[in-house]
Design a protein around this motif. Structure first.
Motif, PDB file in Angstrom:
ATOM      1  N   ALA A 125       0.866  -1.188   0.000  1.00 13.93           N
ATOM      2  CA  ALA A 125       0.000   0.000   0.000  1.00 13.93           C
ATOM      3  C   ALA A 125       0.901   1.235   0.000  1.00 13.93           C
ATOM      4  O   ALA A 125       2.017   1.205   0.521  1.00 13.93           O
ATOM      5  CB  ALA A 125      -0.892  -0.012   1.231  1.00 13.93           C
ATOM      6  N   ARG A 126       0.405   2.307  -0.617  1.00 14.90           N
ATOM      7  CA  ARG A 126       1.162   3.574  -0.637  1.00 14.90           C
ATOM      8  C   ARG A 126       0.295   4.677  -0.061  1.00 14.90           C
ATOM      9  O   ARG A 126      -0.817   4.918  -0.562  1.00 14.90           O
ATOM     10  CB  ARG A 126       1.577   3.917  -2.064  1.00 14.90           C
ATOM     11  CG  ARG A 126       2.893   3.257  -2.438  1.00 14.90           C
ATOM     12  CD  ARG A 126       3.155   3.305  -3.902  1.00 14.90           C
ATOM     13  NE  ARG A 126       2.282   2.363  -4.598  1.00 14.90           N
ATOM     14  CZ  ARG A 126       2.070   2.341  -5.900  1.00 14.90           C
ATOM     15  NH1 ARG A 126       2.654   3.220  -6.674  1.00 14.90           N
ATOM     16  NH2 ARG A 126       1.266   1.449  -6.451  1.00 14.90           N
ATOM     17  N   VAL A 127       0.802   5.313   0.954  1.00 14.82           N
ATOM     18  CA  VAL A 127       0.049   6.340   1.684  1.00 14.82           C
ATOM     19  C   VAL A 127       0.841   7.644   1.576  1.00 14.82           C
ATOM     20  O   VAL A 127       1.949   7.741   2.099  1.00 14.82           O
ATOM     21  CB  VAL A 127      -0.138   5.916   3.160  1.00 14.82           C
ATOM     22  CG1 VAL A 127      -0.883   6.977   3.935  1.00 14.82           C
ATOM     23  CG2 VAL A 127      -0.861   4.568   3.250  1.00 14.82           C
ATOM     24  N   ALA A 128       0.266   8.625   0.895  1.00  9.21           N
ATOM     25  CA  ALA A 128       0.998   9.870   0.624  1.00  9.21           C
ATOM     26  C   ALA A 128       1.029  10.775   1.866  1.00  9.21           C
ATOM     27  O   ALA A 128       0.391  10.490   2.887  1.00  9.21           O
ATOM     28  CB  ALA A 128       0.369  10.594  -0.562  1.00  9.21           C
ATOM     29  N   ASP A 129       1.724  11.885   1.742  1.00 14.04           N
ATOM     30  CA  ASP A 129       1.942  12.790   2.876  1.00 14.04           C
ATOM     31  C   ASP A 129       0.631  13.305   3.470  1.00 14.04           C
ATOM     32  O   ASP A 129      -0.326  13.595   2.754  1.00 14.04           O
ATOM     33  CB  ASP A 129       2.758  14.011   2.417  1.00 14.04           C
ATOM     34  CG  ASP A 129       4.157  13.634   1.966  1.00 14.04           C
ATOM     35  OD1 ASP A 129       4.597  12.507   2.259  1.00 14.04           O
ATOM     36  OD2 ASP A 129       4.794  14.477   1.311  1.00 14.04           O
ATOM     37  N   GLY A 130       0.631  13.443   4.778  1.00 15.44           N
ATOM     38  CA  GLY A 130      -0.453  14.134   5.470  1.00 15.44           C
ATOM     39  C   GLY A 130      -1.753  13.369   5.578  1.00 15.44           C
ATOM     40  O   GLY A 130      -2.767  13.932   5.996  1.00 15.44           O
ATOM     41  N   VAL A 131      -1.738  12.084   5.238  1.00 16.37           N
ATOM     42  CA  VAL A 131      -2.972  11.272   5.300  1.00 16.37           C
ATOM     43  C   VAL A 131      -3.274  10.897   6.754  1.00 16.37           C
ATOM     44  O   VAL A 131      -2.365  10.734   7.571  1.00 16.37           O
ATOM     45  CB  VAL A 131      -2.804   9.988   4.437  1.00 16.37           C
ATOM     46  CG1 VAL A 131      -3.902   8.965   4.711  1.00 16.37           C
ATOM     47  CG2 VAL A 131      -2.766  10.352   2.955  1.00 16.37           C
ATOM     48  N   ILE A 132      -4.570  10.743   7.071  1.00 14.64           N
ATOM     49  CA  ILE A 132      -4.987  10.191   8.368  1.00 14.64           C
ATOM     50  C   ILE A 132      -5.579   8.805   8.119  1.00 14.64           C
ATOM     51  O   ILE A 132      -6.514   8.657   7.328  1.00 14.64           O
ATOM     52  CB  ILE A 132      -6.072  11.057   9.033  1.00 14.64           C
ATOM     53  CG1 ILE A 132      -5.553  12.464   9.320  1.00 14.64           C
ATOM     54  CG2 ILE A 132      -6.566  10.399  10.326  1.00 14.64           C
ATOM     55  CD1 ILE A 132      -6.652  13.435   9.756  1.00 14.64           C
ATOM     56  N   ILE A 133      -5.031   7.805   8.802  1.00 11.53           N
ATOM     57  CA  ILE A 133      -5.633   6.462   8.823  1.00 11.53           C
ATOM     58  C   ILE A 133      -6.177   6.328  10.247  1.00 11.53           C
ATOM     59  O   ILE A 133      -5.427   6.077  11.198  1.00 11.53           O
ATOM     60  CB  ILE A 133      -4.603   5.344   8.535  1.00 11.53           C
ATOM     61  CG1 ILE A 133      -3.769   5.643   7.278  1.00 11.53           C
ATOM     62  CG2 ILE A 133      -5.297   3.986   8.451  1.00 11.53           C
ATOM     63  CD1 ILE A 133      -4.496   5.529   5.982  1.00 11.53           C
ATOM     64  N   ASN A 134      -7.469   6.522  10.405  1.00 11.62           N
ATOM     65  CA  ASN A 134      -8.049   6.633  11.741  1.00 11.62           C
ATOM     66  C   ASN A 134      -8.214   5.254  12.397  1.00 11.62           C
ATOM     67  O   ASN A 134      -7.999   4.215  11.766  1.00 11.62           O
ATOM     68  CB  ASN A 134      -9.379   7.390  11.645  1.00 11.62           C
ATOM     69  CG  ASN A 134      -9.533   8.393  12.764  1.00 11.62           C
ATOM     70  OD1 ASN A 134      -9.357   8.022  13.930  1.00 11.62           O
ATOM     71  ND2 ASN A 134      -9.852   9.620  12.447  1.00 11.62           N
ATOM     72  N   SER A 135      -8.686   5.277  13.639  1.00  9.95           N
ATOM     73  CA  SER A 135      -8.742   4.060  14.465  1.00  9.95           C
ATOM     74  C   SER A 135      -9.455   2.915  13.749  1.00  9.95           C
ATOM     75  O   SER A 135     -10.574   3.080  13.278  1.00  9.95           O
ATOM     76  CB  SER A 135      -9.507   4.360  15.758  1.00  9.95           C
ATOM     77  OG  SER A 135      -9.112   5.587  16.301  1.00  9.95           O
ATOM     78  N   GLY A 136      -8.816   1.777  13.698  1.00 15.80           N
ATOM     79  CA  GLY A 136      -9.436   0.563  13.177  1.00 15.80           C
ATOM     80  C   GLY A 136      -9.661   0.549  11.677  1.00 15.80           C
ATOM     81  O   GLY A 136     -10.297  -0.386  11.173  1.00 15.80           O
ATOM     82  N   ALA A 137      -9.170   1.533  10.947  1.00 12.54           N
ATOM     83  CA  ALA A 137      -9.363   1.536   9.481  1.00 12.54           C
ATOM     84  C   ALA A 137      -8.463   0.479   8.842  1.00 12.54           C
ATOM     85  O   ALA A 137      -7.393   0.160   9.376  1.00 12.54           O
ATOM     86  CB  ALA A 137      -9.054   2.913   8.918  1.00 12.54           C
ATOM     87  N   ILE A 138      -8.916  -0.048   7.714  1.00 11.49           N
ATOM     88  CA  ILE A 138      -8.145  -1.099   7.035  1.00 11.49           C
ATOM     89  C   ILE A 138      -7.809  -0.660   5.615  1.00 11.49           C
ATOM     90  O   ILE A 138      -8.704  -0.312   4.833  1.00 11.49           O
ATOM     91  CB  ILE A 138      -8.928  -2.427   7.024  1.00 11.49           C
ATOM     92  CG1 ILE A 138      -9.078  -2.926   8.465  1.00 11.49           C
ATOM     93  CG2 ILE A 138      -8.222  -3.468   6.156  1.00 11.49           C
ATOM     94  CD1 ILE A 138      -9.875  -4.200   8.599  1.00 11.49           C
ATOM     95  N   VAL A 139      -6.537  -0.685   5.325  1.00 13.31           N
ATOM     96  CA  VAL A 139      -6.037  -0.367   3.978  1.00 13.31           C
ATOM     97  C   VAL A 139      -5.461  -1.663   3.444  1.00 13.31           C
ATOM     98  O   VAL A 139      -4.403  -2.118   3.899  1.00 13.31           O
ATOM     99  CB  VAL A 139      -4.954   0.733   4.045  1.00 13.31           C
ATOM    100  CG1 VAL A 139      -4.380   1.000   2.666  1.00 13.31           C
ATOM    101  CG2 VAL A 139      -5.523   2.007   4.665  1.00 13.31           C
ATOM    102  N   GLU A 140      -6.160  -2.278   2.498  1.00 13.84           N
ATOM    103  CA  GLU A 140      -5.712  -3.585   2.009  1.00 13.84           C
ATOM    104  C   GLU A 140      -4.504  -3.436   1.062  1.00 13.84           C
ATOM    105  O   GLU A 140      -4.105  -2.326   0.715  1.00 13.84           O
ATOM    106  CB  GLU A 140      -6.885  -4.323   1.346  1.00 13.84           C
ATOM    107  CG  GLU A 140      -7.557  -5.311   2.293  1.00 13.84           C
ATOM    108  CD  GLU A 140      -6.551  -6.308   2.886  1.00 13.84           C
ATOM    109  OE1 GLU A 140      -5.487  -6.533   2.277  1.00 13.84           O
ATOM    110  OE2 GLU A 140      -6.812  -6.838   3.976  1.00 13.84           O
ATOM    111  N   HIS A 141      -3.999  -4.586   0.646  1.00 18.91           N
ATOM    112  CA  HIS A 141      -2.791  -4.605  -0.201  1.00 18.91           C
ATOM    113  C   HIS A 141      -2.944  -3.730  -1.450  1.00 18.91           C
ATOM    114  O   HIS A 141      -4.021  -3.632  -2.031  1.00 18.91           O
ATOM    115  CB  HIS A 141      -2.494  -6.046  -0.623  1.00 18.91           C
ATOM    116  CG  HIS A 141      -3.596  -6.631  -1.450  1.00 18.91           C
ATOM    117  ND1 HIS A 141      -3.658  -6.483  -2.817  1.00 18.91           N
ATOM    118  CD2 HIS A 141      -4.714  -7.302  -1.088  1.00 18.91           C
ATOM    119  CE1 HIS A 141      -4.754  -7.057  -3.265  1.00 18.91           C
ATOM    120  NE2 HIS A 141      -5.417  -7.567  -2.237  1.00 18.91           N
TER     121      HIS A 141
END
Ligand SMILES: CC(C)(COP(=O)(O)OP(=O)(O)OC[C@H]1O[C@@H](n2cnc3c(N)ncnc32)[C@H](O)[C@@H]1OP(=O)(O)O)[C@@H](O)C(=O)NCCC(=O)NCCS
Length: 211
Positions: free
Chosen positions: A124-140
């Protein structure tokens, strides 16, 4: 993913509810939180027992002494503060809660906050300044654009693309391979079955454009 070594003395920009959670993550990581920076609140108060130090002028005066974390939930405001920090020569800290799971092959940008129990899976690629909040799922193989926000318990199937500044609401699900355009909003609880264009609001199951 190994967390990059940051200045162990940190201030959190934004002293609202989101900033409070960000400060809590920093403390859980063993960092020393000096206090909060906020342009809209009188200096001298306290949040979580930590002082509100002042606004941007405080940060400018102390920029060689501290690192900064982004404690602002609203996407555009967070981007603005990121730019302000950059102009002061500060790269906002990436903070990952100790209970989050981030795959070794995932790439996570500067100023990203990953909250408790979130999962970011391989490639997974997460760019600058992103919020991945509690319990969120970012799959492959997902891609998240700069300053996007995944709310608590939002779920992205594999290879989903989320545009810059987009907001995925509480508990929303995006089916594998689908995309959400820049600055789009996915309402809480929505299930996205088809690509969402930029700058629209979608709600419901299945998600439909509301405006
Ligand atoms: C979708 C959303 C952005 C709409 O906000 P809004 O424009 O202020 O909408 P309103 O509250 O005025 O509601 C407008 C209509 O949409 C409906 N609606 C609002 N949110 C909805 C949702 N998530 N799912 C289904 N319908 C929704 C309302 O019932 C209302 O319907 P009506 O016109 O038939 O009465 C918002 O409700 C939402 O879900 N935001 C996500 C918030 C979130 O997850 N925050 C996390 C912070 S960490």
């Amino acid at each position: 993913m190994e967390q990059k070594r940051e200045n162990p003395r940190l201030v959190v920009y934004g002293c609202g509810g989101h900033g409070k959670v960000v400060a809590d993550i920093a403390l859980a990581r063993g960092l020393r939180v000096e206090g909060f920076i906020d342009d809209g609140v009188q200096a001298g108060g306290r949040v979580l027992g930590l002082p509100i130090l002042g606004g941007a002028a405080w940060l400018e005066a102390h920029r060689s002494e501290v690192g900064v974390a982004l404690g602002i939930g609203e996407n555009h405001a967070r981007r603005r503060v990121y730019g302000l920090c950059e102009a002061l020569g500060l790269v906002p800290a990436t903070l990952i809660h100790p209970s989050a799971v981030v795959a070794a092959s995932a790439r996570v940008g500067a100023g990203v906050v990953v909250m408790a129990q979130a999962v970011i899976n391989p490639d997974a690629r997460v760019a600058d300044g992103v919020i991945i909040n509690s319990g969120a799922i970012v799959e492959h193989d997902c891609e998240l654009g700069a300053f996007a926000h995944l709310s608590p318990n939002a779920t992205l199937g594999g290879t989903v693309r989320i545009g810059a500044l987009a907001h995925v609401g509480l508990g929303a699900s995006i089916l594998p391979g689908k995309s959400v355009g820049e600055e789009a909003v996915v309402g809480a609880g929505a299930v996205v079955l088809a690509d969402v264009p930029p700058r629209v609001v979608v709600v419901g199951v299945p998600a439909r454009v509301r405006r």
